[in-house]
Write a protein that holds these residues in place. Structure first.
Motif, PDB file in Angstrom:
ATOM      1  N   ASP A   1       9.341   9.848  14.099  1.00  0.00           N
ATOM      2  CA  ASP A   1       8.469   8.783  13.613  1.00  0.00           C
ATOM      3  C   ASP A   1       7.707   8.130  14.756  1.00  0.00           C
ATOM      4  O   ASP A   1       6.689   7.481  14.548  1.00  0.00           O
ATOM      5  CB  ASP A   1       9.285   7.723  12.855  1.00  0.00           C
ATOM      6  CG  ASP A   1       9.660   8.212  11.464  1.00  0.00           C
ATOM      7  OD1 ASP A   1       8.797   8.805  10.809  1.00  0.00           O
ATOM      8  OD2 ASP A   1      10.819   8.021  11.053  1.00  0.00           O
TER       9      ASP A   1
ATOM     10  N   ARG B   1      -0.816   7.807   1.426  1.00  0.00           N
ATOM     11  CA  ARG B   1      -1.612   7.447   2.615  1.00  0.00           C
ATOM     12  C   ARG B   1      -2.082   8.694   3.355  1.00  0.00           C
ATOM     13  O   ARG B   1      -3.236   8.815   3.727  1.00  0.00           O
ATOM     14  CB  ARG B   1      -0.796   6.562   3.555  1.00  0.00           C
ATOM     15  CG  ARG B   1      -0.668   5.124   3.101  1.00  0.00           C
ATOM     16  CD  ARG B   1      -0.033   4.297   4.209  1.00  0.00           C
ATOM     17  NE  ARG B   1      -0.880   4.225   5.383  1.00  0.00           N
ATOM     18  CZ  ARG B   1      -1.752   3.233   5.623  1.00  0.00           C
ATOM     19  NH1 ARG B   1      -1.859   2.254   4.767  1.00  0.00           N
ATOM     20  NH2 ARG B   1      -2.485   3.236   6.716  1.00  0.00           N
ATOM     21  N   ASN B   2      -1.121   9.634   3.562  1.00  0.00           N
ATOM     22  CA  ASN B   2      -1.457  10.849   4.304  1.00  0.00           C
ATOM     23  C   ASN B   2      -2.524  11.667   3.600  1.00  0.00           C
ATOM     24  O   ASN B   2      -3.392  12.259   4.239  1.00  0.00           O
ATOM     25  CB  ASN B   2      -0.213  11.717   4.502  1.00  0.00           C
ATOM     26  CG  ASN B   2       0.718  11.130   5.536  1.00  0.00           C
ATOM     27  OD1 ASN B   2       0.328  10.238   6.281  1.00  0.00           O
ATOM     28  ND2 ASN B   2       1.929  11.607   5.582  1.00  0.00           N
TER      29      ASN B   2
ATOM     30  N   ASP C   1       2.547  12.436  12.225  1.00  0.00           N
ATOM     31  CA  ASP C   1       1.185  12.602  11.703  1.00  0.00           C
ATOM     32  C   ASP C   1       0.367  13.658  12.436  1.00  0.00           C
ATOM     33  O   ASP C   1      -0.848  13.620  12.442  1.00  0.00           O
ATOM     34  CB  ASP C   1       0.416  11.266  11.743  1.00  0.00           C
ATOM     35  CG  ASP C   1       1.039  10.233  10.813  1.00  0.00           C
ATOM     36  OD1 ASP C   1       1.688  10.665   9.846  1.00  0.00           O
ATOM     37  OD2 ASP C   1       0.879   9.038  11.072  1.00  0.00           O
TER      38      ASP C   1
ATOM     39  N   SER D   1       4.298   5.226  10.788  1.00  0.00           N
ATOM     40  CA  SER D   1       5.735   5.443  10.826  1.00  0.00           C
ATOM     41  C   SER D   1       6.413   4.621  11.917  1.00  0.00           C
ATOM     42  O   SER D   1       7.621   4.501  11.945  1.00  0.00           O
ATOM     43  CB  SER D   1       6.022   6.926  11.050  1.00  0.00           C
ATOM     44  OG  SER D   1       5.340   7.380  12.190  1.00  0.00           O
TER      45      SER D   1
ATOM     46  N   HIS E   1       4.519   6.351  -1.174  1.00  0.00           N
ATOM     47  CA  HIS E   1       3.567   5.545  -0.410  1.00  0.00           C
ATOM     48  C   HIS E   1       3.026   6.328   0.794  1.00  0.00           C
ATOM     49  O   HIS E   1       1.820   6.418   1.010  1.00  0.00           O
ATOM     50  CB  HIS E   1       4.271   4.256   0.053  1.00  0.00           C
ATOM     51  CG  HIS E   1       3.386   3.343   0.829  1.00  0.00           C
ATOM     52  ND1 HIS E   1       3.513   3.183   2.190  1.00  0.00           N
ATOM     53  CD2 HIS E   1       2.354   2.557   0.441  1.00  0.00           C
ATOM     54  CE1 HIS E   1       2.592   2.328   2.604  1.00  0.00           C
ATOM     55  NE2 HIS E   1       1.884   1.934   1.570  1.00  0.00           N
ATOM     56  N   ASP E   2       3.938   6.924   1.572  1.00  0.00           N
ATOM     57  CA  ASP E   2       3.530   7.672   2.764  1.00  0.00           C
ATOM     58  C   ASP E   2       2.666   8.864   2.404  1.00  0.00           C
ATOM     59  O   ASP E   2       1.654   9.140   3.047  1.00  0.00           O
ATOM     60  CB  ASP E   2       4.768   8.187   3.523  1.00  0.00           C
ATOM     61  CG  ASP E   2       5.508   7.063   4.223  1.00  0.00           C
ATOM     62  OD1 ASP E   2       4.941   5.960   4.293  1.00  0.00           O
ATOM     63  OD2 ASP E   2       6.633   7.305   4.686  1.00  0.00           O
TER      64      ASP E   2
ATOM     65  N   SER F   1      -2.795   7.357   8.549  1.00  0.00           N
ATOM     66  CA  SER F   1      -1.505   7.506   9.208  1.00  0.00           C
ATOM     67  C   SER F   1      -0.424   6.870   8.345  1.00  0.00           C
ATOM     68  O   SER F   1      -0.681   5.919   7.611  1.00  0.00           O
ATOM     69  CB  SER F   1      -1.553   6.830  10.571  1.00  0.00           C
ATOM     70  OG  SER F   1      -0.310   6.264  10.862  1.00  0.00           O
ATOM     71  N   SER F   2       0.788   7.400   8.428  1.00  0.00           N
ATOM     72  CA  SER F   2       1.853   6.809   7.621  1.00  0.00           C
ATOM     73  C   SER F   2       2.445   5.578   8.300  1.00  0.00           C
ATOM     74  O   SER F   2       3.386   4.985   7.806  1.00  0.00           O
ATOM     75  CB  SER F   2       2.938   7.844   7.317  1.00  0.00           C
ATOM     76  OG  SER F   2       3.051   8.774   8.353  1.00  0.00           O
TER      77      SER F   2
ATOM     78  N   TYR G   1       8.944   4.650  -0.721  1.00  0.00           N
ATOM     79  CA  TYR G   1       8.272   4.868   0.558  1.00  0.00           C
ATOM     80  C   TYR G   1       7.721   6.279   0.642  1.00  0.00           C
ATOM     81  O   TYR G   1       6.665   6.507   1.233  1.00  0.00           O
ATOM     82  CB  TYR G   1       9.235   4.624   1.722  1.00  0.00           C
ATOM     83  CG  TYR G   1       9.678   3.185   1.856  1.00  0.00           C
ATOM     84  CD1 TYR G   1       8.860   2.150   1.423  1.00  0.00           C
ATOM     85  CD2 TYR G   1      10.895   2.867   2.438  1.00  0.00           C
ATOM     86  CE1 TYR G   1       9.267   0.838   1.540  1.00  0.00           C
ATOM     87  CE2 TYR G   1      11.306   1.555   2.566  1.00  0.00           C
ATOM     88  CZ  TYR G   1      10.485   0.540   2.112  1.00  0.00           C
ATOM     89  OH  TYR G   1      10.881  -0.755   2.233  1.00  0.00           O
TER      90      TYR G   1
ATOM     91  N   LYS H   1       7.949  16.058   5.604  1.00  0.00           N
ATOM     92  CA  LYS H   1       8.747  14.957   5.047  1.00  0.00           C
ATOM     93  C   LYS H   1       9.746  15.451   4.006  1.00  0.00           C
ATOM     94  O   LYS H   1      10.584  14.684   3.545  1.00  0.00           O
ATOM     95  CB  LYS H   1       7.826  13.927   4.395  1.00  0.00           C
ATOM     96  CG  LYS H   1       6.929  13.208   5.373  1.00  0.00           C
ATOM     97  CD  LYS H   1       6.339  11.966   4.734  1.00  0.00           C
ATOM     98  CE  LYS H   1       5.681  11.066   5.732  1.00  0.00           C
ATOM     99  NZ  LYS H   1       4.560  11.660   6.473  1.00  0.00           N
TER     100      LYS H   1
END
Lengths: 396, 282
Positions: free
Chosen positions: A89, A32-33, B12, A41, A28-29, A38-39, A25, B277
């Protein structure tokens, strides 16, 4: 609004159980970012769960908020979110001013460097400039009070010393908001008092404080409003007394309403006709425990413990012991009766257990141990706080 | 009452604030954390040689031994580098000087976040400072080797071209390229611990692939490969400034400088995106 220092709106944070998923993940996140996406979330994926779920609250300048809840209810995660270590999140958190965290003090220490050097490094990590540290240096060293160890590498420190130095740096970085996790429980009594005084001093200066603890005594003594976390969800209370009631209620289902008869006697002694006069108390009422016993030998100079336990982990709340009052209790051979009275208990709204233990001389042998679930109802309005009643007289 | 900064944490956030704000925030946070970077560098530097007999001497001994080995290999004919106009130790040291900036930099920066341990997950501070501060060790090693090189030049009585005064400038693109890659690798190490091993393999392999210890051959597969390697251009350019007095391939060199800048800016921004993160993924 003007005076609101911390504002959390519908804050949620998810965790992942398996390490494999964390890696997957994570990549993956990040991917995307990087592409500006957007992740997402707000959606739960396979293996994820909400560790903090839809929590909202506000703290005004100078207020102290308590956060209580069973283990794993999301308290530490909530603190990390407020501290900005984790991003929510869902929802948002607004913070005004510098946050000082007494979460894991001393985390940034380098074991090879000495105390002095670490004060500068750790201070910089916490956002202090060299000038600020120079100015506060003597105060920090004074407060930590670790003597000549200040010139020794930190790896030679005792764990208490690490906490002392870490705490000293953290409270001297002039925070507007102070986050206090269980750290105050570390260190000896002298240092604990020093810490409480310092936290109190900062509160007087208008520093907003968030206090996380399992110790209801500390929570009740220091906070006015509180957040109760349970299963990742939160309930906000204007009154800490109600919050503690809610907290102890969480354990009602888990708590066996039956008496725990851990020990009912030994070869030499048997207890029978055990009676308790009540299971529900109002503040100021007393508790009477009576029993008969048949002993085949003498047990001289026994010790009797009476404890009040609160919370799911049944952590000790108050304890009394006959030795502490210089009362000698001898159990003689034959059939006799025993009566123990705890007078004037002032505990506000709580679910608890009263434990009674009888030990042979020098605690070599446990003769009797029962834990009796009880409930305290109502609030003692003279203090609004939880205390064991202290009876004393002052003469001329 | 003092003015208080309002901080907002939301998911984000960094993707939503717009391009200008993004770069403003990057530069401001760099400016704000310069003291922290300096402290972290001092910490790493002074802790590195504690509890060792020779202490800082290791910073000099290491490159001396490395160069010594290659001089020995060259003298004994095992390692044939073809013909060069200058004494081999001087030639090799110049290459190894700029190489240190890259190789040491890449190794320490990719390890910087994981090495910081509990600090990363327990304290809120700009994590990029860890990566930037770790590069300090590479800069120190670079400077120590530069001094060694000067000494060797004096011993051999070599007079470098006047362009040698531009060396500090020529180090900048190497620094930026390394830091950029370091930002990425530090994050990757945070997620996959395998990265550390890969970096060590990669740099060892690269030391021989890139013309650090030998000049680029004029033709052949090797020359072609190096023509497309920005790191080769940066290292050859660095050496040209010492020995040649001009760049042998200006287009390739400046192209590589530009490439380094782009790599740095891209991964700096990338780091900013991923930074929130880190604490939960490390």
């Amino acid at each position: 609004m003007e005076n609101t220092v911390i504002k959390a709106e519908n804050v949620s944070k998810k965790y992942c159980r398996s390490l494999k998923h964390v890696m997957l993940y994570g990549v993956h996140d990040i991917a995307r970012n990087t592409l500006g996406l957007s992740s997402q979330s707000e959606r739960l994926r396979d293996g994820e769960f909400w560790a903090v779920d839809d929590v909202s609250f506000e703290v005004k300048r100078g207020e102290t908020l308590g956060i209580i809840g069973p283990n794993g209810s999301g308290k530490s995660t909530m603190l990390k979110l407020i501290n900005g270590i984790f991003m929510p999140d869902k929802g948002r958190i607004e913070i005004k001013g510098r946050v000082g965290a007494l979460i894991e003090v001393g985390a940034g220490f380098h074991p090879m460097l000495n105390g002095r050097e670490n004060i500068y490094v750790n201070g910089a990590i916490l956002g202090m400039s060299k000038k600020e540290i120079d100015k506060k240096f003597d105060e920090i060293v004074d407060f930590a009070d670790i003597g000549e160890f200040i010139d020794a590498p930190v790896k030679h420190y005792s764990s208490g010393m690490v906490v002392r130095l870490g705490f000293a740096i953290a409270v001297h970085c002039e925070p507007d908001i102070l986050l206090v996790d269980e750290v105050l429980a570390v260190g000896d009594v002298g240092f604990q008092n020093k810490c409480f005084n310092k936290v109190g001093e900062l509160r007087k200066k208008g520093v907003t404080t968030i206090l996380v603890s399992h110790n209801m005594h500390i929570i009740s003594a220091f906070t006015i409003n509180a957040l109760v976390l349970n299963n990742s969800r939160a309930t906000y209370f204007d009154s800490v007394v109600d919050a503690i009631k809610e907290y102890t209620n969480i354990f009602i289902d888990k708590q066996d309403s039956d008496i725990e008869k851990v020990c009912n006697g030994t070869d030499g002694i048997k207890f029978f006709d055990v009676a308790i006069d009540r299971r529900i108390f109002k503040p100021g009422e007393s508790f009477v425990f009576s029993a008969k016993y048949e002993a085949s030998v003498d047990y001289s100079d026994t010790e009797i413990d009476v404890g009040i336990y609160c919370g799911g982990d049944s952590s000790l709340y108050f304890q009394a012991n006959n030795k502490a009052y210089n009362q000698r209790i001898d159990i003689k051979k034959g059939i006799h009766s025993l009566k123990i009275t705890i007078k004037d208990i002032r505990i506000n709204n709580a679910v608890a257990k009263i434990g009674i233990a009888i030990w042979a001389k020098d605690r070599t042998n446990l003769l009797f141990w029962w834990r009796i679930p009880v409930e305290f109802k109502g609030v003692d309005h003279s203090t609004g706080r939880n205390f064991l009643n202290l009876l004393y007289e002052i003469g001329d | 009452m003092k003015t208080e900064n309002v901080t907002v944490y939301s998911p984000d956030r960094i993707l939503k604030i717009g391009l200008v704000a993004v770069w403003k925030e990057l530069f401001l946070s760099l400016l704000k954390s310069r003291e922290l970077i300096w402290r972290l560098f001092l910490r790493d530097f002074s802790a590195k040689y504690r509890q060792s007999l020779l202490g800082v001497l290791w910073a000099v001994l290491n490159p001396l031994i490395t160069v010594g080995i290659f001089v020995f290999l060259n003298k004994s004919g095992v390692f044939n580098i073809g013909s060069i106009d200058v004494p081999y130790p001087a030639f090799a040291l110049v290459g190894l000087t700029v190489w240190a900036l890259f190789a040491t930099g890449l190794t320490v920066s990719s390890n910087s976040i994981v090495a910081a341990g509990a600090m990363v997950t327990k304290i809120n501070f700009p994590k990029s400072s860890l990566v930037i501060a770790s590069m300090g060790q590479a800069v120190v090693e670079f400077m120590v080797r530069l001094c060694l090189t000067i000494i060797v030049f004096v011993i051999y009585g070599i007079v470098p071209a006047w362009t040698a005064v531009l060396l500090p400038l020529a180090a900048i693109p190497v620094f930026l390229l390394t830091l950029g890659m370091g930002f990425f690798l530090a994050l990757l190490t945070g997620i996959f611990r395998d990265t550390v091993h890969v970096v060590v393999l990669f740099t060892t392999f690269l030391l021989f692939l890139v013309p650090v210890l030998y000049p680029i051959p004029d033709s052949g597969l090797f020359a072609a490969v190096n023509a497309f390697n920005p790191l080769s251009h940066l290292i050859v350019g660095f050496r040209d400034l010492v020995f040649l007095g001009k760049l042998s391939s200006p287009a390739g060199y400046f192209g590589s400088c530009l490439f380094s800048l782009v790599v740095f800016l891209f991964f700096w921004r990338f780091f900013q995106i991923v930074e929130p993160k880190i604490a939960e993924r490390v």
